[in-house]
Structure formats: structure tokens, C-alpha cells
Design a protein around this motif. Structure first.
Motif, PDB file in Angstrom:
ATOM      1  N   LYS A   4     -34.885  59.838   5.364  1.00 53.91           N
ATOM      2  CA  LYS A   4     -33.299  59.615   5.183  1.00 53.91           C
ATOM      3  C   LYS A   4     -32.632  58.769   4.063  1.00 53.91           C
ATOM      4  N   ASN A   5     -31.787  59.262   3.576  1.00 48.53           N
ATOM      5  CA  ASN A   5     -31.316  58.495   2.263  1.00 48.53           C
ATOM      6  C   ASN A   5     -30.423  57.250   2.857  1.00 48.53           C
ATOM      7  N   PHE A   6     -30.307  56.322   2.034  1.00 49.61           N
ATOM      8  CA  PHE A   6     -29.265  55.185   2.519  1.00 49.61           C
ATOM      9  C   PHE A   6     -28.741  54.645   1.204  1.00 49.61           C
ATOM     10  N   GLY A   7     -27.537  53.647   1.565  1.00 50.86           N
ATOM     11  CA  GLY A   7     -26.833  53.292   0.771  1.00 50.86           C
ATOM     12  C   GLY A   7     -27.196  52.149   0.137  1.00 50.86           C
ATOM     13  N   ILE A   8     -26.420  51.537  -0.873  1.00 50.40           N
ATOM     14  CA  ILE A   8     -26.675  50.268  -1.933  1.00 50.40           C
ATOM     15  C   ILE A   8     -26.996  49.073  -1.228  1.00 50.40           C
ATOM     16  N   GLY A   9     -26.265  49.068   0.038  1.00 52.83           N
ATOM     17  CA  GLY A   9     -26.358  47.705   1.014  1.00 52.83           C
ATOM     18  C   GLY A   9     -27.765  47.866   1.513  1.00 52.83           C
ATOM     19  N   ALA A  10     -28.159  49.044   1.988  1.00 56.43           N
ATOM     20  CA  ALA A  10     -29.507  48.945   2.621  1.00 56.43           C
ATOM     21  C   ALA A  10     -30.496  48.898   1.750  1.00 56.43           C
ATOM     22  N   SER A  12     -30.433  46.947  -1.144  1.00 54.41           N
ATOM     23  CA  SER A  12     -30.370  45.762  -1.423  1.00 54.41           C
ATOM     24  C   SER A  12     -31.079  44.769  -0.255  1.00 54.41           C
ATOM     25  N   ARG A  13     -30.681  45.101   0.940  1.00 49.30           N
ATOM     26  CA  ARG A  13     -31.630  44.272   2.002  1.00 49.30           C
ATOM     27  C   ARG A  13     -33.105  44.793   1.983  1.00 49.30           C
ATOM     28  N   GLU A  14     -33.471  45.885   1.896  1.00 45.04           N
ATOM     29  CA  GLU A  14     -34.870  46.076   1.745  1.00 45.04           C
ATOM     30  C   GLU A  14     -35.503  45.554   0.687  1.00 45.04           C
ATOM     31  N   THR A  15     -35.005  45.601  -0.395  1.00 44.67           N
ATOM     32  CA  THR A  15     -35.621  44.882  -1.442  1.00 44.67           C
ATOM     33  C   THR A  15     -35.373  43.672  -1.853  1.00 44.67           C
ATOM     34  N   GLY A  16     -34.480  42.930  -1.188  1.00 42.89           N
ATOM     35  CA  GLY A  16     -33.881  41.572  -1.613  1.00 42.89           C
ATOM     36  C   GLY A  16     -33.411  41.522  -3.027  1.00 42.89           C
ATOM     37  N   CYS A  17     -32.832  42.554  -3.453  1.00 43.37           N
ATOM     38  CA  CYS A  17     -32.057  42.700  -4.910  1.00 43.37           C
ATOM     39  C   CYS A  17     -30.604  42.723  -4.557  1.00 43.37           C
ATOM     40  N   ASN A  18     -29.810  41.870  -5.157  1.00 48.94           N
ATOM     41  CA  ASN A  18     -28.429  41.724  -5.062  1.00 48.94           C
ATOM     42  C   ASN A  18     -27.781  43.311  -5.406  1.00 48.94           C
ATOM     43  N   ILE A  19     -26.846  43.619  -4.608  1.00 44.32           N
ATOM     44  CA  ILE A  19     -26.097  44.772  -4.789  1.00 44.32           C
ATOM     45  C   ILE A  19     -25.756  44.852  -6.203  1.00 44.32           C
ATOM     46  N   GLU A  20     -25.046  43.904  -6.656  1.00 42.67           N
ATOM     47  CA  GLU A  20     -24.514  43.723  -7.958  1.00 42.67           C
ATOM     48  C   GLU A  20     -25.596  43.863  -9.239  1.00 42.67           C
ATOM     49  N   THR A  21     -26.756  43.331  -8.656  1.00 41.36           N
ATOM     50  CA  THR A  21     -28.052  43.367  -9.798  1.00 41.36           C
ATOM     51  C   THR A  21     -28.343  45.089  -9.714  1.00 41.36           C
ATOM     52  N   ILE A  22     -28.438  45.691  -8.459  1.00 38.87           N
ATOM     53  CA  ILE A  22     -28.737  46.885  -8.453  1.00 38.87           C
ATOM     54  C   ILE A  22     -27.931  47.892  -9.445  1.00 38.87           C
ATOM     55  N   ARG A  23     -26.505  47.493  -9.198  1.00 36.45           N
ATOM     56  CA  ARG A  23     -25.711  48.309 -10.287  1.00 36.45           C
ATOM     57  C   ARG A  23     -25.817  47.913 -11.569  1.00 36.45           C
ATOM     58  N   TYR A  24     -26.224  46.506 -11.952  1.00 38.83           N
ATOM     59  CA  TYR A  24     -26.339  46.096 -13.276  1.00 38.83           C
ATOM     60  C   TYR A  24     -27.826  46.924 -13.901  1.00 38.83           C
ATOM     61  N   PRO A  34     -28.471  57.293  -9.005  1.00 38.02           N
ATOM     62  CA  PRO A  34     -28.830  58.301  -7.531  1.00 38.02           C
ATOM     63  C   PRO A  34     -27.688  59.207  -7.613  1.00 38.02           C
ATOM     64  N   PRO A  35     -27.969  60.283  -6.782  1.00 34.59           N
ATOM     65  CA  PRO A  35     -26.620  61.219  -6.163  1.00 34.59           C
ATOM     66  C   PRO A  35     -25.996  60.272  -5.621  1.00 34.59           C
ATOM     67  N   ARG A  36     -24.754  61.024  -5.387  1.00 32.52           N
ATOM     68  CA  ARG A  36     -23.572  60.552  -4.582  1.00 32.52           C
ATOM     69  C   ARG A  36     -23.354  61.202  -3.439  1.00 32.52           C
ATOM     70  N   SER A  37     -22.568  60.565  -2.424  1.00 35.43           N
ATOM     71  CA  SER A  37     -22.031  61.085  -1.385  1.00 35.43           C
ATOM     72  C   SER A  37     -20.796  62.051  -1.921  1.00 35.43           C
ATOM     73  N   ASN A  38     -20.149  62.865  -1.130  1.00 36.37           N
ATOM     74  CA  ASN A  38     -18.894  63.301  -1.331  1.00 36.37           C
ATOM     75  C   ASN A  38     -17.827  62.330  -2.038  1.00 36.37           C
ATOM     76  N   GLY A  39     -17.809  61.067  -1.096  1.00 34.02           N
ATOM     77  CA  GLY A  39     -16.939  59.938  -1.324  1.00 34.02           C
ATOM     78  C   GLY A  39     -17.306  59.004  -2.484  1.00 34.02           C
ATOM     79  N   GLY A  40     -18.284  59.363  -3.149  1.00 34.25           N
ATOM     80  CA  GLY A  40     -18.536  58.559  -4.193  1.00 34.25           C
ATOM     81  C   GLY A  40     -19.747  57.394  -4.185  1.00 34.25           C
ATOM     82  N   HIS A  41     -20.284  57.435  -2.886  1.00 35.00           N
ATOM     83  CA  HIS A  41     -21.349  56.358  -2.560  1.00 35.00           C
ATOM     84  C   HIS A  41     -22.607  56.560  -3.024  1.00 35.00           C
ATOM     85  N   ARG A  42     -23.424  55.812  -3.476  1.00 38.35           N
ATOM     86  CA  ARG A  42     -24.677  56.062  -3.925  1.00 38.35           C
ATOM     87  C   ARG A  42     -25.639  56.226  -2.858  1.00 38.35           C
ATOM     88  N   SER A  43     -26.570  57.390  -2.878  1.00 34.81           N
ATOM     89  CA  SER A  43     -27.269  57.850  -2.023  1.00 34.81           C
ATOM     90  C   SER A  43     -28.881  57.683  -2.392  1.00 34.81           C
TER      91      SER A  43
END
Lengths: 134, 134
Positions: A4-10, A12-24, A34-43
Motif C-alpha cells: 500500500k502506498n502512503f502519504g508524506i506524513g507517514a 516522514s514518520r517512517e524515515t525520521g525525515c521532516n516533511i518539509e525536508t522531503i519536499r526540499y 511521486p505520483p499524486r492522488s486525484n486531490g494532489g497528495h503525494r503517494s
DNA sequence: GCTACAATCTGTAGTCGCTACAGGTACAAG
DNA sequence: CTTGTACCTGTAGCGACTACAGATTGTAGC
């Protein structure tokens, strides 16, 4: 969570990497978009997670982003180990250099701080060192 | 050059501090603005030079700008030495922490790099460590 | 005084590796 | 549907510098 795919928050929690750092990291091209959901969320997939975990461990070991790019580009090559060793040895040399420098600085400061032991003198040995004749 | 004032380039050469860094330090209030010539050029005195040399030595010893501000504010106080020691000891602790961390990192990397000694293997121990099961 | 070159000025933007909002939308649970 | 949380993009900031661009000033030589 194996398929199953997961969002940026998950992620972040799994890797210990800050959400904003992931986007950076995505913005600077260190990790793929990554691919996006229909709503634009990263998957994110498991592979994304492995890659980011790799990056986080490398950062923890002090590799710069540039060095991590190098390491990533080496993966999959026949000469991986030889070239990885090259990057690693260079990194080790830098670590050695920093340790030596810090050890030297420590020595200077310890010496001066010891002379402060009285604590009351108007003339301070640390300040004297910093205010060497100019 | 004992009484005569000098420009920013001379100050830079005397102290080893980059011209642009001198202007930066002035901008952030670490050093005072000097008087200017009629043409607007900065005119530095020997006291400026001593102050900047102090700052450069402090930077070389790894003190942050914030810590240097503290040190500078302590000068002239009756309790100078005691409080300077406090700043210095805190800084020493930070240096010790960094040395320990770097030593640990070195150990990990050396161990992994040693296993690369063959240089040809497709499976690389460094990469394996970084790609630990995720 | 003029010319040529070097020194210096201010303002702006960038480096590295993040980090922190603001304002808006999407998603999930009740 | 409502509420609260997660997430989006864009922008700006942190620390300690560093690097221009375009303009002005200063100096040396003629």
C-alpha cells in the motif's frame, strides 16, 4: 504497508525525515517526484521509502547531499564497490581532518580555561589569547 | 600605520577577514561602523583592527557569532574571567560532543570501507549499510 | 588636468541544508 | 454534513558567509 502506498506524513514518520525536508529533497532532485492522488497528495511507494532511508542514513554519517548524489549514481554499476570506497575514503579523510582540528582547538581552549580557574581576575587568559597583540 | 587610518582592503589583508565579511559583520552589528572619507570610503583605526582580529581568532576557535557577542559584552566587567570561562566551557563541551560524534562516524565508515578492499564486488558493504532493511 | 586602473561603494542574490510559516484545499472520522 | 487533521504551494528565513553588478572614489602616471 507492504504494497500500500502512503502519504508524506507517514513517510516522514517512517524515515525520521521532516516533511518539509522531503519536499526540499524532491525540489532539488535528490528524490523523484511521486505520483499524486486525484486531490494532489503525494503517494509514496516502498521504494521511495527505501531511497529516503538510504539518504537519511547517509546524512547521519555526514555525507553531503552532493556525495549522496554520487553514491546514488553508482548503484547498479559493476564497479560499485570500488567507486563507493573512493567516495567513502574521501569522506573519511574529511572526518579525520575535522577531528584533528577540533582536537587542536580543544587543546587551546582547555589550556586557557584552566588559567581562568580563579574566576575573579580582571585580566582573563582567554580574552588575552583572543586579543593577542595586533 | 600606528596612528594612520586605513581602508577596508588594508584591514582585510591585516586580519585575514574577507572584505565582504567585514561589511557583513558591520551590517549585523558585530563591529561598529567606522567613520567615512568625504568620498564615502570606510576609515578604520587600530582599535577596529584589534577588534576584528579578536573576532577572527574567536571564529578560528569555533565560537559562533552569538558566542562572540557574549564574549565582547563581557570585556571590561569585574567578573570577566568567570563568565568568559563559562562561555568557553560550554564551547568546549560542544567541541567534545562533535569529536565523539565524528569518532563514532569514522568507526562505522572505516569498518564498512575495509570490507570494500576487494573493490570489485557487485554487493557493496557501504551501500548495504546505507540500504539496511527498510 | 586627463587617462587608466585599482579600490571601494550599495544593493541584491546566492551557497548549503534545511526550517517555518501563510493561506488554501483535500481527506478522514463521527 | 461538520470538524479536525493532513497536505498543498509559495515564500521567506536561519547561520555564516560569498559573489556579483553597476556605479563612484582614489591614485599614479603623463
Amino acid at each position: 504497508m507492504s504494497i500500500k502506498n502512503f502519504g508524506i506524513g507517514a513517510l516522514s514518520r517512517e524515515t525520521g525525515c521532516n516533511i518539509e525536508t522531503i519536499r526540499y529533497y524532491e525540489r532539488i532532485g535528490l528524490i523523484p517526484e511521486p505520483p499524486r492522488s486525484n486531490g494532489g497528495h503525494r503517494s509514496y511507494s516502498h521504494d521511495h521509502l527505501r531511497l529516503l532511508a538510504f539518504i537519511m542514513r547517509s546524512r547521519a554519517l555526514g555525507f553531503s547531499i552532493s556525495e549522496i548524489r554520487q553514491l546514488l549514481s553508482l548503484i547498479g554499476n559493476d564497479k560499485t564497490c570500488e567507486q563507493v570506497q573512493s567516495v567513502t575514503v574521501r569522506h573519511l579523510k574529511e572526518i579525520n581532518r575535522k577531528i584533528e582540528e577540533l582536537t587542536r582547538l580543544r587543546s587551546v581552549l582547555e589550556s586557557a580555561a584552566d588559567k581562568c580557574a580563579g574566576g575573579i581576575a580582571t585580566d582573563c587568559p582567554v580574552i588575552d589569547i583572543l586579543y593577542e597583540n595586533a
